[in-house]
Design a protein around this motif. Sequence first.
Motif, PDB file in Angstrom:
ATOM      1  N   UNK A 190       7.388   1.285  -3.927  1.00 22.01           N
ATOM      2  CA  UNK A 190       6.058   1.084  -4.497  1.00 22.01           C
ATOM      3  C   UNK A 190       5.141   2.260  -4.200  1.00 22.01           C
ATOM      4  N   UNK A 191       4.131   2.441  -5.045  1.00 27.30           N
ATOM      5  CA  UNK A 191       3.149   3.496  -4.856  1.00 27.30           C
ATOM      6  C   UNK A 191       2.698   4.044  -6.199  1.00 27.30           C
ATOM      7  N   UNK A 192       1.795   5.018  -6.139  1.00 28.63           N
ATOM      8  CA  UNK A 192       1.292   5.645  -7.358  1.00 28.63           C
ATOM      9  C   UNK A 192       1.001   7.109  -7.073  1.00 28.63           C
ATOM     10  N   UNK A 193       1.168   7.948  -8.081  1.00 28.14           N
ATOM     11  CA  UNK A 193       0.986   9.385  -7.918  1.00 28.14           C
ATOM     12  C   UNK A 193      -0.414   9.736  -7.429  1.00 28.14           C
ATOM     13  N   UNK A 194      -1.419   8.940  -7.753  1.00 25.71           N
ATOM     14  CA  UNK A 194      -2.781   9.256  -7.324  1.00 25.71           C
ATOM     15  C   UNK A 194      -2.964   9.111  -5.817  1.00 25.71           C
ATOM     16  N   UNK A 195      -2.059   8.451  -5.153  1.00 22.39           N
ATOM     17  CA  UNK A 195      -2.150   8.371  -3.688  1.00 22.39           C
ATOM     18  C   UNK A 195      -2.123   9.769  -3.076  1.00 22.39           C
ATOM     19  N   UNK A 248      -4.610   8.652   2.298  1.00 25.49           N
ATOM     20  CA  UNK A 248      -3.843   7.452   1.958  1.00 25.49           C
ATOM     21  C   UNK A 248      -2.646   7.285   2.892  1.00 25.49           C
ATOM     22  N   UNK A 249      -2.028   8.391   3.291  1.00 25.48           N
ATOM     23  CA  UNK A 249      -0.917   8.296   4.237  1.00 25.48           C
ATOM     24  C   UNK A 249      -1.369   7.828   5.604  1.00 25.48           C
ATOM     25  N   UNK A 250      -2.503   8.352   6.055  1.00 24.13           N
ATOM     26  CA  UNK A 250      -3.059   7.935   7.345  1.00 24.13           C
ATOM     27  C   UNK A 250      -3.444   6.464   7.296  1.00 24.13           C
TER      28      UNK A 250
END
Length: 248
Positions: A164-169, A175-177
């Motif tokens: 799951x996820x989206x390129x805008x992350x 967003x990773x933190x």
Amino acid sequence: MNESVSRPTAADAAELLARVRARRPRVHCLMNSVVQKFTADGITAVGAIPSMTSSLDEIADFVARADVLTVNLGTLDAERRHVIRIAVDMANAGGKPWILDPVHCDYSPGRLAFARDLIALGPTVVRGNRAEMALIGEVRASLAIETGPVDHLSDGSVQVTVENGHVWMAGVTGTGCLSGGVIAAFLAVEGNALKAAAAALATTGVAAELAAPEARGPGSFGIAFLDTLASLSADDLLKHARIRHATA
């Protein structure tokens, strides 16, 4: 190994999100200073309680009150190194789970050496991108997470991917933190690190996917992502979480 415990599912993600919201665990973050607010907002959105101080005078007291610790090497100096060591010692002494995110250990030999010193102290989870984890190498006593478009998790016996996820992350700093903070919140209510981390990554990934249609670009996506994370339902996770398994 107990297969039912070690192989996480979408149903586990839904259950653990509900458990976090019910218990409201305290997550202490030694976080990259650039992303503290966004990370704190994300931890709050899933129902946990963040704290962020890196004060040398206060760190022991804050970790003592927390349920879990997350350590991010993003902004690192001599005092922060000292604070991190105190925090890790306190977490270990209290039997509390903690996460290491060895940010940019591939940029600096000194940072890589410090990350390896911390890994020797036994983090529950080590998470980084492909370049960081390639340099870190095998992590024997911890759950290893390689983040990317697909997240890869391994406890040495079982490998799991979260798709799951989206390129805008990738276009929103932190967003990773934030996902590391959410993993910490889930670890506070679930003793099996593989289950907790997979559930947390599915939670943030599904939230990103559902938020993207409401946004016009990375700026509005960051706000929509937090809104969606706060309102995410069990049904959302059961419908959309993509957690895959393979024996290592």
